[in-house]
Write a protein that holds these residues in place. Structure first.
Motif, mmCIF file in Angstrom:
data_model
loop_
_atom_site.group_PDB
_atom_site.id
_atom_site.type_symbol
_atom_site.label_atom_id
_atom_site.label_comp_id
_atom_site.label_asym_id
_atom_site.label_seq_id
_atom_site.Cartn_x
_atom_site.Cartn_y
_atom_site.Cartn_z
ATOM 1 N N ASP A 408 0.830 -1.220 0.000
ATOM 2 C CA ASP A 408 0.000 0.000 0.000
ATOM 3 C C ASP A 408 0.855 1.257 0.000
ATOM 4 O O ASP A 408 0.506 2.260 -0.620
ATOM 5 C CB ASP A 408 -1.009 0.001 1.155
ATOM 6 C CG ASP A 408 -0.465 -0.665 2.408
ATOM 7 O OD1 ASP A 408 0.754 -0.995 2.420
ATOM 8 O OD2 ASP A 408 -1.228 -0.863 3.362
ATOM 9 N N GLU A 409 2.004 1.146 0.665
ATOM 10 C CA GLU A 409 2.915 2.305 0.680
ATOM 11 C C GLU A 409 3.447 2.558 -0.739
ATOM 12 O O GLU A 409 3.538 3.697 -1.189
ATOM 13 C CB GLU A 409 4.049 2.022 1.679
ATOM 14 C CG GLU A 409 5.137 3.085 1.769
ATOM 15 C CD GLU A 409 6.323 2.779 0.858
ATOM 16 O OE1 GLU A 409 6.830 3.731 0.255
ATOM 17 O OE2 GLU A 409 6.710 1.591 0.738
ATOM 18 N N ILE A 410 3.774 1.476 -1.463
ATOM 19 C CA ILE A 410 4.286 1.616 -2.831
ATOM 20 C C ILE A 410 3.211 2.233 -3.740
ATOM 21 O O ILE A 410 3.483 3.176 -4.496
ATOM 22 C CB ILE A 410 4.739 0.243 -3.395
ATOM 23 C CG1 ILE A 410 5.973 -0.259 -2.629
ATOM 24 C CG2 ILE A 410 5.056 0.346 -4.891
ATOM 25 C CD1 ILE A 410 6.402 -1.672 -2.977
ATOM 26 N N VAL A 411 1.999 1.733 -3.607
ATOM 27 C CA VAL A 411 0.896 2.242 -4.434
ATOM 28 C C VAL A 411 0.708 3.732 -4.183
ATOM 29 O O VAL A 411 0.563 4.534 -5.106
ATOM 30 C CB VAL A 411 -0.410 1.465 -4.119
ATOM 31 C CG1 VAL A 411 -1.604 2.143 -4.773
ATOM 32 C CG2 VAL A 411 -0.279 0.028 -4.579
ATOM 33 N N ARG A 412 0.774 4.111 -2.894
ATOM 34 C CA ARG A 412 0.553 5.510 -2.521
ATOM 35 C C ARG A 412 1.677 6.402 -3.048
ATOM 36 O O ARG A 412 1.423 7.370 -3.752
ATOM 37 C CB ARG A 412 0.474 5.628 -0.986
ATOM 38 C CG ARG A 412 -0.500 6.672 -0.513
ATOM 39 C CD ARG A 412 -0.600 6.752 1.007
ATOM 40 N NE ARG A 412 -0.484 5.501 1.737
ATOM 41 C CZ ARG A 412 0.567 5.137 2.471
ATOM 42 N NH1 ARG A 412 1.633 5.927 2.570
ATOM 43 N NH2 ARG A 412 0.586 3.988 3.114
ATOM 44 N N SER A 417 -2.145 3.473 -8.135
ATOM 45 C CA SER A 417 -3.506 2.991 -7.890
ATOM 46 C C SER A 417 -4.300 3.009 -9.180
ATOM 47 O O SER A 417 -4.029 3.771 -10.109
ATOM 48 C CB SER A 417 -4.181 3.840 -6.819
ATOM 49 O OG SER A 417 -4.292 5.153 -7.293
ATOM 50 N N GLN A 418 -5.300 2.161 -9.178
ATOM 51 C CA GLN A 418 -6.098 1.967 -10.383
ATOM 52 C C GLN A 418 -6.962 3.198 -10.640
ATOM 53 O O GLN A 418 -7.491 3.788 -9.717
ATOM 54 C CB GLN A 418 -6.962 0.725 -10.173
ATOM 55 C CG GLN A 418 -7.862 0.409 -11.321
ATOM 56 C CD GLN A 418 -8.232 -1.063 -11.293
ATOM 57 O OE1 GLN A 418 -7.555 -1.914 -11.830
ATOM 58 N NE2 GLN A 418 -9.328 -1.350 -10.639
ATOM 59 N N ILE A 419 -7.105 3.546 -11.910
ATOM 60 C CA ILE A 419 -8.004 4.642 -12.236
ATOM 61 C C ILE A 419 -9.394 4.064 -12.414
ATOM 62 O O ILE A 419 -9.670 3.346 -13.365
ATOM 63 C CB ILE A 419 -7.575 5.358 -13.533
ATOM 64 C CG1 ILE A 419 -6.100 5.777 -13.432
ATOM 65 C CG2 ILE A 419 -8.462 6.558 -13.782
ATOM 66 C CD1 ILE A 419 -5.554 6.286 -14.742
ATOM 67 N N GLY A 420 -10.243 4.352 -11.431
ATOM 68 C CA GLY A 420 -11.607 3.835 -11.504
ATOM 69 C C GLY A 420 -12.572 4.993 -11.630
ATOM 70 O O GLY A 420 -13.787 4.833 -11.566
ATOM 71 N N ASP A 421 -12.018 6.174 -11.819
ATOM 72 C CA ASP A 421 -12.842 7.361 -11.910
ATOM 73 C C ASP A 421 -13.399 7.486 -13.330
ATOM 74 O O ASP A 421 -12.646 7.574 -14.294
ATOM 75 C CB ASP A 421 -11.990 8.584 -11.547
ATOM 76 C CG ASP A 421 -12.805 9.851 -11.603
ATOM 77 O OD1 ASP A 421 -13.632 10.055 -10.698
ATOM 78 O OD2 ASP A 421 -12.635 10.615 -12.576
ATOM 79 N N GLN A 422 -14.723 7.478 -13.444
ATOM 80 C CA GLN A 422 -15.383 7.476 -14.754
ATOM 81 C C GLN A 422 -14.953 8.659 -15.623
ATOM 82 O O GLN A 422 -14.573 8.480 -16.780
ATOM 83 C CB GLN A 422 -16.900 7.587 -14.559
ATOM 84 C CG GLN A 422 -17.515 6.380 -13.920
ATOM 85 C CD GLN A 422 -18.523 5.730 -14.870
ATOM 86 O OE1 GLN A 422 -18.605 6.073 -16.036
ATOM 87 N NE2 GLN A 422 -19.268 4.770 -14.357
ATOM 88 N N ASP A 423 -14.988 9.833 -15.037
ATOM 89 C CA ASP A 423 -14.719 11.038 -15.845
ATOM 90 C C ASP A 423 -13.290 11.036 -16.364
ATOM 91 O O ASP A 423 -13.027 11.330 -17.514
ATOM 92 C CB ASP A 423 -14.963 12.299 -15.007
ATOM 93 C CG ASP A 423 -16.432 12.383 -14.593
ATOM 94 O OD1 ASP A 423 -17.260 11.712 -15.272
ATOM 95 O OD2 ASP A 423 -16.747 13.065 -13.599
ATOM 96 N N GLU A 424 -12.386 10.669 -15.451
ATOM 97 C CA GLU A 424 -10.979 10.655 -15.832
ATOM 98 C C GLU A 424 -10.750 9.665 -16.982
ATOM 99 O O GLU A 424 -10.081 9.972 -17.967
ATOM 100 C CB GLU A 424 -10.125 10.247 -14.617
ATOM 101 C CG GLU A 424 -8.654 10.561 -14.784
ATOM 102 C CD GLU A 424 -7.840 10.156 -13.544
ATOM 103 O OE1 GLU A 424 -8.441 10.001 -12.463
ATOM 104 O OE2 GLU A 424 -6.620 9.994 -13.686
ATOM 105 N N LEU A 425 -11.360 8.484 -16.858
ATOM 106 C CA LEU A 425 -11.175 7.455 -17.882
ATOM 107 C C LEU A 425 -11.886 7.821 -19.174
ATOM 108 O O LEU A 425 -11.371 7.560 -20.269
ATOM 109 C CB LEU A 425 -11.688 6.102 -17.389
ATOM 110 C CG LEU A 425 -10.697 5.255 -16.605
ATOM 111 C CD1 LEU A 425 -11.301 3.876 -16.357
ATOM 112 C CD2 LEU A 425 -9.376 5.097 -17.362
#
Ligand code: ADP
Ligand code: MG
Ligand code: ZN
Length: 482
Positions: A408-412, A417-425
């Motif tokens: 989790d530290e590496i991801v941060r 982290s995965q892009i799960g944001d609709q608008d961004e994608l």
């Protein structure tokens, strides 16, 4: 190469038993000491010195026999095998001859071509000889030095029936046997240090023939590759001779790695040449049923049984279970990861995939890989919760490896982290569609496969961080609605 013939192989494997001291004296066995640092009157064969059997050696031989399904003999004995060699100062080797400690077992294991069984004739105890070191090349400067550190080191010799039929099968059997000897703690299996080596007996015969052909014994093979190559060479050599109507000479040969062939060392030797007789200095070995049962109870789970348990308990495929069961350390790592993550399938996938790959590339042991089972379990959790995509997870793993960092530290800190944001994608998707009009046309023209291509492009544009399910959805929506 002739296919009219069949190859027949039987192995005699010598394993150094893991003891602090030698078989008949108190000298140490540790590898790498200065020459002749571990010697005394007994292992130097000085007159009047009396051998005393090391109890631990017997225990390890019982362990070996039981692990190979042998019957442990309640009574066994030592004999003298007489021959002259400069590194054998007594003029005889103490070995078990007609009364070995273990007889009649077998080793069964799964191979790529189905289950295989190799029967074991016997496992017996003996002492190792010293080592001759030939040095110098020019006339007048050639000397032979003798190092007796190995003299009297305990060995167990395991003799198979001639049940093996190909060079790769011989190498595989040897590797399986090594795995077992290491797993039960009787040998360190270190082939470079001479702790494990084998003699290969090899003959050919016409297919369908049941009588054995004349055998050749290739001595002292100390790697799986040498064993396989020596046998390949013998197959070639023997079938060529037989095809030409020539006969095979019973002899002992040596593998010469430099030239890639076996060379003759001495012809036929017979048991009576050694003038075996019971060693009068050593009483027979008596092993009680209680001792055998106590040793049996202390045996760890063997690779074959472990493999089946991993399949049954965790639902792994037999192939994956076999890969893990090969190493006690991997088994421990797997079981801890599976329990901590609650996802054995994913744990298995990581361990047989990325972890094994990195261990091989970096030459690390599981314990020193700098990844803890708990950390891998966390990474599995991050994938399950959708926090990281599977492709980003691989990158996270790469950074965990060797660093003991938490996923989790590496991801941060590394923005993985995965892009799960609709608008961004949606923005990325729109960009990809604008760049790939041909793929869009192909999809609309009925080529469903081009959707995969477009998903790939979006994944690429996001450095593997996009949520693939969402990307699929967004693409479909955009392509169908427009
Ligand atoms: P020896 O008395 O020459 O040591 P053994 O009969 O004790 O011979 O067998 C020693 C090893 O050789 C065993 O592993 C056995 O399976 C193998 N062996 C015996 N005869 C043959 C043969 N004709 N071809 C291949 N292996 C053989
Ligand atoms: Mg032999
Ligand atoms: Zn000694």
């Amino acid at each position: 190469m002739s296919t009219r013939f069949e190859l027949v192989i039987g192995l005699e494997v010598h394993a150094q038993l893991r003891t602090e001291t030698k078989i008949f004296c108190g000298c140490g066995t540790r590898f790498g000491a200065a020459p002749n640092a571990h010697v005394c009157p007994v292992c130097l064969g000085l007159p009047g010195a009396l051998p005393v059997l090391n109890r631990r050696v017997v225990e390890l031989a019982i362990r070996t026999g039981l692990a190979l399904g042998c019957t442990i003999q309640s009574r066994s004995a030592f004999a003298r095998k007489n021959y002259f060699y400069p590194d054998l100062p007594k003029g005889y080797q103490i070995s078990q001859y007609d009364e070995p400690i273990a007889i009649g077992g077998e080793l069964t294991y799964a191979s790529d071509e189905g289950p295989r069984t190799v029967r074991i004739i016997r496992a017996h105890l003996e002492e190792d000889a010293g080592k001759s070191i030939h040095a110098g090349t020019g006339a007048g400067e050639r000397h032979t030095y003798l190092d007796f550190n190995r003299s009297g080191v305990p060995l167990v010799e395991i003799v198979t029936q001639p049940d093996i039929r190909s060079p790769p099968a011989a190498a595989e059997f040897f590797a399986r046997l090594r795995g077992i000897l290491v797993a039960i703690g009787v040998s360190d299996g270190n082939m470079e240090e001479g702790s494990l080596r084998c003699d290969a007996n090899v003959s050919v015969r016409p297919k369908g023939e049941t009588e054995l052909g004349v055998k050749v014994e290739v001595k002292n093979l100390n790697s799986f590759r040498f064993l396989q190559r020596a046998l390949e060479h013998e197959w070639e050599r023997q079938t060529t001779r037989c095809s030409a109507g020539e006969s095979i000479v019973q002899e002992t040969r040596l593998w010469d790695e430099a030239v890639g062939r076996t060379v003759s060392m001495r012809t036929k030797e017979e048991a009576h040449d050694y003038r075996y007789f019971p060693d009068p200095d050593l009483p027979s070995i008596e092993v009680s049923d209680a001792w055998v049962e106590a040793v049996r109870d202390s045996l760890p789970e063997l690779p074959e049984a472990c493999k089946r348990r991993l399949r049954d308990e965790y639902g792994l495929s037999l192939a994956a279970a076999a890969q893990i069961a090969e190493s006690v350390d991997l088994v421990r790592f797997f079981e801890e990861t599976a329990k901590a993550s609650g996802n054995p399938k994913a744990a298995c996938h990581w361990i047989t995939g990325e972890l094994t790959r990195r261990l091989k590339v970096d030459g690390d042991a599981v314990g020193s890989a700098g990844v803890a089972p708990a950390a891998l379990a966390k990474l599995i959790g991050l994938v399950e919760s959708g926090t990281v995509s599977t492709s980003a997870a691989k990158e996270v793993f790469d950074r965990m490896y060797g660093s003991n960092r938490e996923p989790d530290e590496i991801v941060r800190t590394e923005g993985l982290s995965q892009i799960g944001d609709q608008d961004e994608l949606a923005e990325v998707v729109a960009g990809v569609l604008a760049e790939q009009p041909e793929a869009v046309d192909r999809f609309r023209g009925g080529n469903a496969g081009s959707l995969g291509f477009l998903v790939g492009q979006v994944m690429r544009a996001t450095g593997g961080r996009a949520n693939p399910k969402l990307v699929n959805e967004l693409l479909r929506r955009a392509l169908v609605d427009d």
